[in-house]
Scaffold this motif. Structure first.
Motif, PDB file in Angstrom:
ATOM      1  N   ARG A   1      13.265 -20.703  -7.634  1.00 23.60           N
ATOM      2  CA  ARG A   1      13.997 -21.414  -6.592  1.00 23.60           C
ATOM      3  C   ARG A   1      15.411 -20.851  -6.503  1.00 23.60           C
ATOM      4  O   ARG A   1      15.864 -20.139  -7.407  1.00 23.60           O
ATOM      5  CB  ARG A   1      14.073 -22.903  -6.926  1.00 23.60           C
TER       6      ARG A   1
ATOM      7  N   LYS B   1      14.299 -28.587   6.361  1.00 24.96           N
ATOM      8  CA  LYS B   1      13.302 -27.839   5.562  1.00 24.96           C
ATOM      9  C   LYS B   1      12.548 -26.926   6.511  1.00 24.96           C
ATOM     10  O   LYS B   1      11.837 -27.385   7.389  1.00 24.96           O
ATOM     11  CB  LYS B   1      12.315 -28.805   4.911  1.00 24.96           C
TER      12      LYS B   1
ATOM     13  N   MET C   1      13.408 -23.929  -1.921  1.00 25.80           N
ATOM     14  CA  MET C   1      12.755 -24.877  -2.833  1.00 25.80           C
ATOM     15  C   MET C   1      11.823 -24.131  -3.787  1.00 25.80           C
ATOM     16  O   MET C   1      11.387 -23.029  -3.474  1.00 25.80           O
ATOM     17  CB  MET C   1      11.963 -25.906  -2.024  1.00 25.80           C
TER      18      MET C   1
END
Ligand code: SIN
Ligand code: FE2
Length: 214
Positions: free
Chosen positions: A128, A168, A191
Motif C-alpha cells: 500500500r 476511491k 489501498m
C-alpha cells in the motif's frame, strides 16, 4: 464533480477535478513495448524497498528511470541523478515511456509535458501507499502522469488537506491517471492490494509515475 466523457482516441475519460482525470485503457496499446523496457530498467536498477525518514520500510518496491530518480532514506525524500544502490546513473527513460506520458498529458489537457523523472513502483498483494502529496519537484506547473499495469488497485484521491475526504478510484491494467493545475498537490495514495492473478503480470502491479522534477 465526477463526470465522464471521451478522449480523442475513443477511450473513457473520468474527471475527478478540473485538472484530474482517469484515462481508461489509455496505455493498453503501449503495453507490448513497455514490458521489455521494464525488464531492461530492472536489470540495471533493481526494485528495492526503501526506508522512509520515519524509519519505516516501504511495502512498495521501487526503481526509477530518467535523468532524475526519486529516493528516500533516513535523511529524507529527494531526487538524485545516481542510483544510490548501484552508484550508476538511473537507466535512461525509454522513448516509449516519454511518448506515453506526453500523449496522456495531452489527452488530459496538459500539452508539452516532458518528464525528466519516472518512478517505477511495484506492488505485491498487501502493499500500500499511504496518503501523500507529490511535492519534491521544483515547480508544480507540470502535471503528474501515473500509469497502472497488472493487478487492480484502489487509488485514493483526496483534497489539499490530509484530512479531506478521499474518492476511491479503481485503477485497472492500462489505465492512466493525470493530475495537474489546481489539482497538482492533492493528497493521494493506494489501498492495500488484494490477492489477484493478472494474466500478464501475475500477482504484481507496476505503476509508473512521470514527473517534471527539475
Ligand atoms: C505514487 O503516488 O507515487 C504512486 C501512485 C500509484 O501507484 O498509483
Ligand atoms: Fe504520489
Amino acid at each position: 464533480m465526477e463526470s465522464f466523457d471521451l478522449f480523442e482516441t475513443g477511450g473513457q475519460r473520468l474527471r475527478l477535478g478540473s485538472g484530474a482525470f482517469v484515462l481508461r485503457g489509455f496505455a493498453l496499446s503501449f503495453v507490448r513495448e513497455l514490458m521489455p523496457a521494464i525488464a531492461d530498467i530492472e536489470a540495471m536498477s533493481p526494485f528495492r524497498n526503501m526506508v522512509t525518514p520515519g524509519g519505516f520500510t516501504m511495502s512498495v518496491a521501487l526503481t526509477n528511470c530518467g535523468a532524475l530518480g526519486w529516493t528516500t532514506d533516513r535523511r529524507g525524500y529527494r531526487y538524485t541523478s545516481i542510483d544510490p544502490d548501484t552508484g550508476e546513473p538511473w537507466p535512461v527513460m525509454p522513448q516509449v515511456f516519454a511518448r506515453l506520458a506526453s500523449e496522456a498529458a495531452t489527452a488530459a489537457g496538459f500539452d508539452g509535458f516532458e518528464p525528466d523523472a519516472c518512478l517505477v513502483n511495484r506492488y505485491s498483494p498487501g502493499a500500500r501507499l499511504s496518503l501523500h502529496q507529490d511535492k519534491n519537484e521544483r515547480d508544480y506547473a507540470a502535471p503528474i502522469v501515473s500509469v497502472s499495469l497488472g493487478m487492480k488497485a484502489t487509488f485514493l484521491f483526496g483534497g489539499h488537506e490530509r484530512s479531506d475526504p478521499t474518492a476511491k478510484v479503481p485503477l485497472y491494467h492500462g489505465d492512466v491517471m493525470v493530475w495537474g493545475g489546481v489539482d497538482r498537490l492533492r493528497y493521494h495514495g493506494v489501498m492495500p492490494l488484494k490477492e489477484e492473478t493478472h494474466p500478464l503480470l501475475g500477482n504484481q502491479r507496476i505503476n509508473f509515475t512521470f514527473r517534471k522534477a527539475s
